[in-house]
Design a protein around this motif. Sequence first.
Motif, PDB file in Angstrom:
ATOM      1  N   GLY A   8     -46.445 -97.665  12.055  1.00 17.12           N
ATOM      2  CA  GLY A   8     -46.140 -97.169  10.721  1.00 17.12           C
ATOM      3  C   GLY A   8     -47.347 -97.219   9.809  1.00 17.12           C
ATOM      4  O   GLY A   8     -47.636 -96.273   9.069  1.00 17.12           O
ATOM      5  N   LEU A   9     -48.088 -98.327   9.865  1.00 15.43           N
ATOM      6  CA  LEU A   9     -49.287 -98.441   9.035  1.00 15.43           C
ATOM      7  C   LEU A   9     -50.346 -97.438   9.470  1.00 15.43           C
ATOM      8  O   LEU A   9     -51.066 -96.881   8.633  1.00 15.43           O
ATOM      9  CB  LEU A   9     -49.838 -99.865   9.110  1.00 15.43           C
ATOM     10  CG  LEU A   9     -50.987-100.176   8.157  1.00 15.43           C
ATOM     11  CD1 LEU A   9     -50.563 -99.995   6.698  1.00 15.43           C
ATOM     12  CD2 LEU A   9     -51.493-101.599   8.373  1.00 15.43           C
ATOM     13  N   ALA A  10     -50.456 -97.176  10.776  1.00 10.16           N
ATOM     14  CA  ALA A  10     -51.410 -96.178  11.258  1.00 10.16           C
ATOM     15  C   ALA A  10     -51.088 -94.803  10.699  1.00 10.16           C
ATOM     16  O   ALA A  10     -51.992 -94.044  10.312  1.00 10.16           O
ATOM     17  CB  ALA A  10     -51.406 -96.149  12.789  1.00 10.16           C
ATOM     18  N   ARG A  11     -49.785 -94.459  10.624  1.00  7.99           N
ATOM     19  CA  ARG A  11     -49.407 -93.162  10.062  1.00  7.99           C
ATOM     20  C   ARG A  11     -49.749 -93.076   8.576  1.00  7.99           C
ATOM     21  O   ARG A  11     -50.172 -92.028   8.082  1.00  7.99           O
ATOM     22  CB  ARG A  11     -47.915 -92.911  10.294  1.00  7.99           C
ATOM     23  CG  ARG A  11     -47.573 -92.568  11.728  1.00  7.99           C
ATOM     24  CD  ARG A  11     -46.143 -92.069  11.859  1.00  7.99           C
ATOM     25  NE  ARG A  11     -45.175 -93.143  11.694  1.00  7.99           N
ATOM     26  CZ  ARG A  11     -44.717 -93.903  12.668  1.00  7.99           C
ATOM     27  NH1 ARG A  11     -45.178 -93.742  13.895  1.00  7.99           N
ATOM     28  NH2 ARG A  11     -43.822 -94.840  12.438  1.00  7.99           N
ATOM     29  N   ILE A  12     -49.553 -94.184   7.856  1.00 10.50           N
ATOM     30  CA  ILE A  12     -49.896 -94.190   6.426  1.00 10.50           C
ATOM     31  C   ILE A  12     -51.398 -93.974   6.253  1.00 10.50           C
ATOM     32  O   ILE A  12     -51.838 -93.170   5.416  1.00 10.50           O
ATOM     33  CB  ILE A  12     -49.463 -95.517   5.780  1.00 10.50           C
ATOM     34  CG1 ILE A  12     -47.935 -95.644   5.793  1.00 10.50           C
ATOM     35  CG2 ILE A  12     -49.987 -95.620   4.350  1.00 10.50           C
ATOM     36  CD1 ILE A  12     -47.435 -97.002   5.312  1.00 10.50           C
ATOM     37  N   CYS A  13     -52.204 -94.668   7.037  1.00 13.17           N
ATOM     38  CA  CYS A  13     -53.658 -94.532   6.927  1.00 13.17           C
ATOM     39  C   CYS A  13     -54.113 -93.141   7.346  1.00 13.17           C
ATOM     40  O   CYS A  13     -54.993 -92.551   6.704  1.00 13.17           O
ATOM     41  CB  CYS A  13     -54.349 -95.590   7.774  1.00 13.17           C
ATOM     42  SG  CYS A  13     -54.097 -97.284   7.196  1.00 13.17           S
ATOM     43  N   ASP A  14     -53.519 -92.614   8.416  1.00 14.67           N
ATOM     44  CA  ASP A  14     -53.867 -91.254   8.839  1.00 14.67           C
ATOM     45  C   ASP A  14     -53.561 -90.251   7.743  1.00 14.67           C
ATOM     46  O   ASP A  14     -54.330 -89.301   7.510  1.00 14.67           O
ATOM     47  CB  ASP A  14     -53.087 -90.878  10.104  1.00 14.67           C
ATOM     48  CG  ASP A  14     -53.710 -91.433  11.373  1.00 14.67           C
ATOM     49  OD1 ASP A  14     -54.923 -91.735  11.357  1.00 14.67           O
ATOM     50  OD2 ASP A  14     -52.989 -91.577  12.373  1.00 14.67           O
ATOM     51  N   GLY A  15     -52.429 -90.441   7.053  1.00 14.24           N
ATOM     52  CA  GLY A  15     -52.074 -89.527   5.973  1.00 14.24           C
ATOM     53  C   GLY A  15     -53.075 -89.550   4.840  1.00 14.24           C
ATOM     54  O   GLY A  15     -53.362 -88.515   4.219  1.00 14.24           O
ATOM     55  N   ALA A  16     -53.624 -90.725   4.562  1.00 14.11           N
ATOM     56  CA  ALA A  16     -54.612 -90.843   3.490  1.00 14.11           C
ATOM     57  C   ALA A  16     -55.985 -90.352   3.932  1.00 14.11           C
ATOM     58  O   ALA A  16     -56.733 -89.771   3.126  1.00 14.11           O
ATOM     59  CB  ALA A  16     -54.705 -92.298   3.030  1.00 14.11           C
ATOM     60  N   ILE A  17     -56.325 -90.562   5.202  1.00 11.39           N
ATOM     61  CA  ILE A  17     -57.641 -90.183   5.700  1.00 11.39           C
ATOM     62  C   ILE A  17     -57.677 -88.722   6.124  1.00 11.39           C
ATOM     63  O   ILE A  17     -58.665 -88.015   5.921  1.00 11.39           O
ATOM     64  CB  ILE A  17     -58.030 -91.086   6.901  1.00 11.39           C
ATOM     65  CG1 ILE A  17     -58.155 -92.533   6.437  1.00 11.39           C
ATOM     66  CG2 ILE A  17     -59.320 -90.617   7.562  1.00 11.39           C
ATOM     67  CD1 ILE A  17     -58.253 -93.534   7.577  1.00 11.39           C
ATOM     68  N   GLY A  18     -56.580 -88.254   6.702  1.00 13.09           N
ATOM     69  CA  GLY A  18     -56.516 -86.906   7.262  1.00 13.09           C
ATOM     70  C   GLY A  18     -56.521 -86.961   8.778  1.00 13.09           C
ATOM     71  O   GLY A  18     -57.274 -87.726   9.391  1.00 13.09           O
ATOM     72  N   GLY A  19     -55.655 -86.157   9.400  1.00 15.63           N
ATOM     73  CA  GLY A  19     -55.573 -86.156  10.854  1.00 15.63           C
ATOM     74  C   GLY A  19     -54.592 -87.183  11.376  1.00 15.63           C
ATOM     75  O   GLY A  19     -53.800 -87.772  10.625  1.00 15.63           O
ATOM     76  N   HIS A  20     -54.647 -87.431  12.705  1.00 11.23           N
ATOM     77  CA  HIS A  20     -53.721 -88.366  13.350  1.00 11.23           C
ATOM     78  C   HIS A  20     -54.468 -89.280  14.320  1.00 11.23           C
ATOM     79  O   HIS A  20     -53.903 -89.730  15.320  1.00 11.23           O
ATOM     80  CB  HIS A  20     -52.626 -87.599  14.106  1.00 11.23           C
ATOM     81  CG  HIS A  20     -51.847 -86.654  13.236  1.00 11.23           C
ATOM     82  ND1 HIS A  20     -50.825 -87.081  12.416  1.00 11.23           N
ATOM     83  CD2 HIS A  20     -51.962 -85.321  13.044  1.00 11.23           C
ATOM     84  CE1 HIS A  20     -50.338 -86.031  11.755  1.00 11.23           C
ATOM     85  NE2 HIS A  20     -51.000 -84.960  12.120  1.00 11.23           N
TER      86      HIS A  20
END
Length: 469
Positions: A181-193
């Motif tokens: 879940g935290l990885a998805r939050i960070c990806d959303g802020a950074i861009g990409g997956h």
Amino acid sequence: MERAQAETATVMQPYELSYSDLVLLSSPPSSPSSSSEAELQRLDSIRRSVMEALGPAGPGLLCVRDVAEASALRRKLLPLSRRLALLDPERRRRILQAHQLGTDVPKKDPYRSVSSFAMQLRYAQGAELAQSKAISNMNSLDSEMDNLNLDITMEFQDKEFDHLGFFFKKLGSLMMELGLGLARICDGAIGGHELEQSLVESCAAKGRLIHYHSRAENLVLKQDGRRLGSKQGIAKQKKVDDHAFCNGREPQPIPQKKTNGGEGKSCGSNSNLWQQWHYDYGIFTVLTAPMFLSPAFPPELNSDRETSVASVEEGPYPDGLTYLQILNPIRNGILTVKTSPESFIIQVGEAANVLSRGKLRSSLHCVRRPPKVDNVSRETFVVFLQPAWSKTLSLSDYPMDQLSYPEVATDNICLTEQKRTQLIDEIQKTVPPLFLRLKDGMTFAEFSRETTKQYYGGSGLQSNRLSDL
């Protein structure tokens, strides 16, 4: 050094993210009409706070609170780490084998300060299943616990190990979901997956149930070792790569440096640190808040060793602290983490630092023994979330100034600041910077091997120095 570190450490309460907000932020975006403007602004503010906590100027960690049923699992699992660490070796072997657990407990090393018990934890069916089951697992856990019909009080009998594997897998699965879940939050802020995909592609994570021995326990182990005539075996034993268990990899014997005394001791055996300064080199490390245990009765009343091992009780945090410490050279300080026993701590690893192109900051940390407390042990459960061993780490678009330690200004500072600066400099001398361990195009496996070599190899920076910190 112990007194200097105590004087220069500052208490830090990490940013706390509620589990419900983690689920909201890591779920697919809803239609604009389904959320009010105020709610969208609130979630956006939380997302910024998460990235600030994990970003270059933050501590590199945060806490997740209010995770349903986590408290019951924690109280069931964590006390078992001490029990396992102090069991008769043959009995421990049978119990671990029955639950498909491994161990890095050196059979002939009574000087060990840490014992851990490991299991490979697998993602069920990738990120989609993990996300869809995040809530349903929480709802089903209560009924499963009821079916086990176990008393929540701490009872140290043989039957307490009957569900060791269940508790290990259940809590580990929950913690893997937090990391995803935290990885998805960070990806959303950074861009990409990149972060989420790297975790899912690895297919598995490593769970470790860790017992930090009290000094009093070490005395008992040493006495047992002498009675068993194992002193000669201890002297011949190869030093174990304990940096590996800090990062979820199975430890291997490593070459031992020669010392003036002619006998190699385990790193940190006489140290005021339970766990030496290091970076985790995975993506995220998810930890339960620790549990501190102490004997329920004075040692002299426990003539039977088995009874002494069993008769413990959970105590309050010494000084209200977890004794997890992080180094923040940007702010020129050592921070001691303070958090609720019911929360989870999530730390950024070096692979996340690289994959995010410097948007996330890995935390240099250690676990310190509480000063003047000799009869308290520390228990925790850790899940290491890593990319696949074959994952290639690229330094393109990575800010090169983050590969080495920032310079700490020493001009015009007071005496206390000077002590702090000297201590930070001493710690950094024992931890090889990222640019010495990571080359562009390395696989994660190659980076792991090189990191371990530079920490603990024959010429490693921590081979002899860390016991003096």
